[in-house]
Design a protein around this motif. Structure first.
Motif, PDB file in Angstrom:
ATOM      1  N   VAL A 272       1.221  -1.321  -0.100  1.00 31.62           N
ATOM      2  CA  VAL A 272       0.179   0.080   0.056  1.00 31.62           C
ATOM      3  C   VAL A 272       0.719   1.647   0.225  1.00 31.62           C
ATOM      4  N   ILE A 273       2.033   0.776   1.390  1.00 29.81           N
ATOM      5  CA  ILE A 273       2.467   2.423   1.123  1.00 29.81           C
ATOM      6  C   ILE A 273       3.780   2.876  -0.209  1.00 29.81           C
ATOM      7  N   GLU A 274       3.839   1.794  -0.566  1.00 28.43           N
ATOM      8  CA  GLU A 274       4.399   1.641  -2.169  1.00 28.43           C
ATOM      9  C   GLU A 274       3.532   2.262  -2.977  1.00 28.43           C
ATOM     10  N   ALA A 275       3.088   2.020  -3.093  1.00 29.43           N
ATOM     11  CA  ALA A 275       1.567   2.272  -4.591  1.00 29.43           C
ATOM     12  C   ALA A 275       1.549   3.937  -4.186  1.00 29.43           C
ATOM     13  N   ALA A 276       1.123   4.119  -2.671  1.00 29.03           N
ATOM     14  CA  ALA A 276       0.971   5.783  -2.712  1.00 29.03           C
ATOM     15  C   ALA A 276       2.611   6.168  -2.869  1.00 29.03           C
ATOM     16  N   ARG A 277       3.432   5.800  -2.695  1.00 26.98           N
ATOM     17  CA  ARG A 277       4.444   6.625  -3.067  1.00 26.98           C
ATOM     18  C   ARG A 277       4.636   6.828  -4.521  1.00 26.98           C
ATOM     19  N   GLN A 278       4.441   6.103  -4.825  1.00 30.94           N
ATOM     20  CA  GLN A 278       4.700   5.647  -6.984  1.00 30.94           C
ATOM     21  C   GLN A 278       3.873   6.770  -7.051  1.00 30.94           C
ATOM     22  N   ALA A 279       2.231   6.435  -7.157  1.00 30.20           N
ATOM     23  CA  ALA A 279       0.974   7.358  -7.449  1.00 30.20           C
ATOM     24  C   ALA A 279       1.352   8.622  -7.104  1.00 30.20           C
ATOM     25  N   LEU A 280       2.477   9.091  -5.839  1.00 25.84           N
ATOM     26  CA  LEU A 280       2.799  11.127  -6.027  1.00 25.84           C
ATOM     27  C   LEU A 280       3.832  11.070  -7.114  1.00 25.84           C
ATOM     28  N   ASP A 281       4.096  10.226  -6.727  1.00 28.14           N
ATOM     29  CA  ASP A 281       5.587  10.467  -8.307  1.00 28.14           C
ATOM     30  C   ASP A 281       5.128  10.439  -9.171  1.00 28.14           C
ATOM     31  N   MET A 282       4.163   9.794  -9.287  1.00 33.79           N
ATOM     32  CA  MET A 282       3.903   9.602 -11.213  1.00 33.79           C
ATOM     33  C   MET A 282       3.013  10.640 -10.704  1.00 33.79           C
ATOM     34  N   GLY A 283       2.837  12.137 -10.308  1.00 35.10           N
ATOM     35  CA  GLY A 283       1.897  13.082 -10.599  1.00 35.10           C
ATOM     36  C   GLY A 283       0.350  12.567 -10.223  1.00 35.10           C
ATOM     37  N   LEU A 284      -0.320  10.803 -10.221  1.00 27.37           N
ATOM     38  CA  LEU A 284      -2.018  10.395 -10.240  1.00 27.37           C
ATOM     39  C   LEU A 284      -1.890  11.233  -9.122  1.00 27.37           C
ATOM     40  N   ILE A 285      -1.910  11.249  -7.590  1.00 27.01           N
ATOM     41  CA  ILE A 285      -2.533  12.090  -6.292  1.00 27.01           C
ATOM     42  C   ILE A 285      -1.744  13.018  -6.225  1.00 27.01           C
TER      43      ILE A 285
END
Length: 794
Positions: A272-285
């Motif tokens: 969960v944490i890695e998915a959220a971290r990647q989503a932030l870095d990719m500008g998805l959230i």
């Protein structure tokens, strides 16, 4: 704590600290006074300490389907409050690291008898299920205007009534069915129960996985006003990409879920944490998206008292298994019993020679959502306590057998290893239990331990009981072979041990490497040393009264992950009622089951049939007292019992109206109708008056026995532009009356309940015209009726 204070708390966190609060296993943020906390746990019919972390017993109530049979909103409120008391105690014992955000009740309305999880929910009617769940939630919350004792998360939102392919299946339905049936059941939990949490389902709904369903925001928060947080089911976060293939990655799932309104994720914390971290870095959230989710979670934790000492609800270990809770559990067990049929046999008057028959009568088989009770009274123990030990004889119908595999007799050595013996001198003798549909278990007659095959493929004789999430103790006979847990043949390894040919991984689908799929299988021969059925029939022939206990083991032949193979008794059990009726004309069939059964032809000849839902720690006491007439059973069926020849739609057909599902649209004759239940007394209904939304009448006990009665209010639209239910439940109550006593009963028929969902306009519409208002003891036992007219615009 104010909303502003919660937002300030979140603003003081680092990005990584925020991410640590997205999984259900929430990390501590020590410098802000936020302790480690685990969101989750079970409380369907009592607090469940499944991992045994506190080694504490808890009070166990009837299975939810049994609670639904009580049709008692006040009882549900009391049970919710008692469960919250024990959860608070567990919270303290755990170091305040969990137990106050539990995942219950299961509200999914039960449209199909075959659903494997029928025992977990509240029947087929959305109003009944919704009102009972709302009462349970209100009780769990407590009475403080701000603080709550416990926050239940109703589940599984929504259209979740199949176990086959549940992690990627699609529940497809018209908008009317969705609004009038599936969503309606959940609505009451929020509009009446003020639930502060919700768990979503595994399945898709009309193509959209429940984890990323935008109706979380538009419906549950926008229309129903939920002020809490949403959590996905265990592993459902990963399923969106892995099983549903709905998103290309977990990062994209995180973005879609947060946008839909999901706040908390039941999956591995690092995933969960890695998915959220990647989503932030990719500008998805954005970080603001995470802030919104944390605000919803922390607002509930604040109301649980996690951040200040003013919360009035304190955990008290003395409340675990408190005598008040034991009495409440027994009351619930008694209220849940449904007298389906009685041709004068019941109540039993001073019987002195009773035969109790059946595996399910003598042992306690807990379901997956059952806690560990301080005691459990079986039906056999209850009968012996009530009628006298010397007056009750018992036969469990197990046969004693010896097994011969591949020409060698099965033997068990001192370590529990299972091998074969060509001479037969050391062969083992087993008690064979027939669960139905080919499933059997074997208990070593010498040690009392059960045969099992684990996921390594090793056969041993070490199990103390039959059960668990994976039921290793199951075998099947098929075409001259004995099959193991995964229905694979058995073979002998190089050391002569009995092994499973195709061991599976823990998901029960993927074969492990190194499997012996091509190993020569062992033929099965069986020698019967003692016939349990014939012994039981002989016992019945010599008795004055026989109690035949039938039903289901809650983890076999229908449960979470497995839908039922059929709606009748399994073929090997189907003729038992008729056989025992021939042996003993004074036969009472006791159904200790988690779901309805379609009884075979001739059931009308059985003198008495009672449905005694299991689960409660005093279940056997309640059943025996009902049989003896110590109280009048007055439960009601929350689900239609269909006949064996009922033409059932495919279980994946989620239509209600067009598929003719539930008592509202089923056009055939029910075996036992929705709302049905007899008592040892009789009631008269009279004096119907309809005044606006209030429907009142006089109820009188005209029998000779104090008894409960459950009046039910129905309505039907007589003319409509669209298909409408043949009748539909609008309200109900349960009350107790002494013989000769009367009560004026008032039920409510809100104008909103008359409406149907107008798909063209996207709103609920109450049509002008005539409606029939009905009051009765079941949907097929209407005692009073009148017509009302709704004018245009009303």
């Amino acid at each position: 704590m104010t909303d502003e204070a919660i937002r300030a708390l979140i603003a003081s966190m680092t990005r990584e600290e925020k991410l640590g609060l997205l999984p259900t296993r929430q990390a501590a943020v020590e410098h802000l006074g936020i302790g480690e906390y685990h969101i989750g746990g079970e409380g369907a019919h009592g607090v469940v300490d499944r991992d045994g972390n506190t080694a504490e017993a808890t009070t166990v109530y009837p299975i939810p389907f049994g609670l639904a049979c009580a049709w008692d909103k006040e009882l549900m409120r009391l049970i919710g409050n008692a469960i919250a008391d024990e959860a608070r105690a567990m919270y303290e014992l755990s170091g305040k690291k969990g137990w106050l955000t539990l995942w219950f009740p299961t509200i999914d309305p039960e449209r199909d008898m075959r659903w494997g999880r029928t025992e977990e929910a509240y029947g087929e009617d959305p109003l009944l299920a919704g009102h009972l769940a709302a009462a349970l939630i209100r009780g769990a919350h407590g009475d403080d205007p701000y603080y709550i004792k416990l926050s239940p998360a109703p589940k599984h939102f929504y259209a979740n009534n199949n176990e086959r392919d549940r992690s990627f299946s699609d529940s497809v339905m018209p908008e009317r069915d969705k609004r009038e049936y599936y969503l309606r059941a959940f609505r009451y939990a929020f509009t009446e129960g003020k639930a502060l949490s919700l768990m979503t389902a595994y399945n898709k709904i009309n193509g959209v996985p429940a984890t990323v369903n935008p109706e979380l925001l538009t419906v549950v928060k926008g229309e129903w006003g939920c002020e809490g947080f949403f959590v996905c089911d265990g592993g459902a976060f990963g399923q969106v990409a892995n099983e549903h293939r709905h998103t290309p990655s977990h990062a994209h799932t995180m973005a879609a879920a947060l946008a839909a309104g999901m706040d908390c994720f039941t999956d591995k914390a690092e995933t969960v944490i890695e998915a959220a971290r990647q989503a932030l870095d990719m500008g998805l959230i954005t970080e603001e998206s995470i802030d919104r989710a944390l605000f919803n979670i922390l607002r509930v934790r604040a109301r649980l008292g996690h951040f200040d000492a003013r919360c009035p609800y304190k955990g008290d270990k003395a409340r675990l298994c408190h005598p008040e809770h034991a009495a409440l559990s027994l009351r619930a067990a008694e209220e849940s019993i449904v007298l389906l049929q009685n041709n004068g046999l019941l109540p039993l008057k001073n019987p002195d020679n009773i035969a109790v028959i059946g595996e399910l009568a003598g042992l306690h088989y807990p379901d997956w959502y059952s806690g560990s009770p301080p005691y459990y009274v079986t039906i056999l123990a209850g009968a012996r306590e009530r009628f006298g030990e010397a007056n009750v004889r018992y036969a469990n119908m197990r046969s004693k057998v010896a097994l011969r595999l591949g020409g060698g007799w099965v033997r068990v050595d001192g370590r529990g290893d299972v091998r074969t013996d060509g001479t037969g001198e050391n062969r083992a003798e087993f008690w064979e239990i027939d669960w139905g549909y080919g499933a059997k278990s074997y208990q070593n007659a010498a040690t009392g331990l059960y045969l099992r095959v684990d996921f390594e493929g090793v056969c041993s004789c070490l199990s103390e009981r039959v059960g668990g999430w994976f039921v290793y103790e199951l075998f099947w006979e098929d075409n001259g072979q004995l099959l193991a847990l995964n229905k694979a043949p058995l073979y002998l390894d190089e050391n002569g041990r009995i092994m499973s040919a195709v061991p599976l991984s823990q998901d029960q689908r993927t074969p492990q490497e190194g499997r012996k799929a091509d190993a020569p299988s062992l033929t099965l021969e069986k020698e019967t040393l003692f016939c349990g059925r014939e012994h039981a029939l002989e016992l019945a022939r010599g008795s004055d009264t026989t109690l035949l206990v039938m039903g289901n083991h809650p983890l076999i032949c229908g449960r979470e992950c497995y839908d039922r193979p059929g709606i009748t008794f399994p073929p090997s059990h189907a003729d038992l009622p008729a056989a025992f009726l021939r042996a003993c004309p004074r036969l009472a069939l006791v159904l200790a089951a988690g779901y309805p059964f379609a009884l075979e032809r001739g059931y009308e000849d059985i003198p008495a049939i009672i449905f005694a839902p299991p689960g409660a720690q005093g279940a056997g006491t309640a059943a025996a007292r009902a049989l003896a007439g110590d109280y009048s059973p007055a439960g009601r069926l929350p689900m239609t019992w269909l006949p064996p020849d009922a033409a059932l739609p495919d279980i994946m057909d989620y239509r209600i109206i067009d598929a003719g599902r539930t008592y509202m649209y089923y056009r055939g004759k029910a075996q036992f109708p929705f709302g049905h239940g007899l008592s040892y007394s009789s009631f008269d209904y009279s004096g119907l008056i309809i005044d606006g939304e209030e429907v009142s009448f006089t109820l009188k006990n005209i029998g000779k026995t104090r008894s409960d009665e459950t009046p039910q209010l129905y309505f039907a639209a007589l003319r409509s532009a669209v298909p409408r239910p043949r009748l539909q439940l609008a309200d109900f109550t349960r009350l107790t009356l002494d013989p000769g006593r009367s009560a004026r009963v008032t039920l409510r028929l809100p104008a909103s309940e008359l409406a149907y969902y107008n798909e063209g306009e996207g709103v609920f519409t109450a049509e002008a015209g005539e409606y029939k208002v009905m009051v009765g003891a079941s949907c097929e036992d209407i005692r009073l009726s009148a017509l009302i007219t709704v004018k245009e615009g009303e």
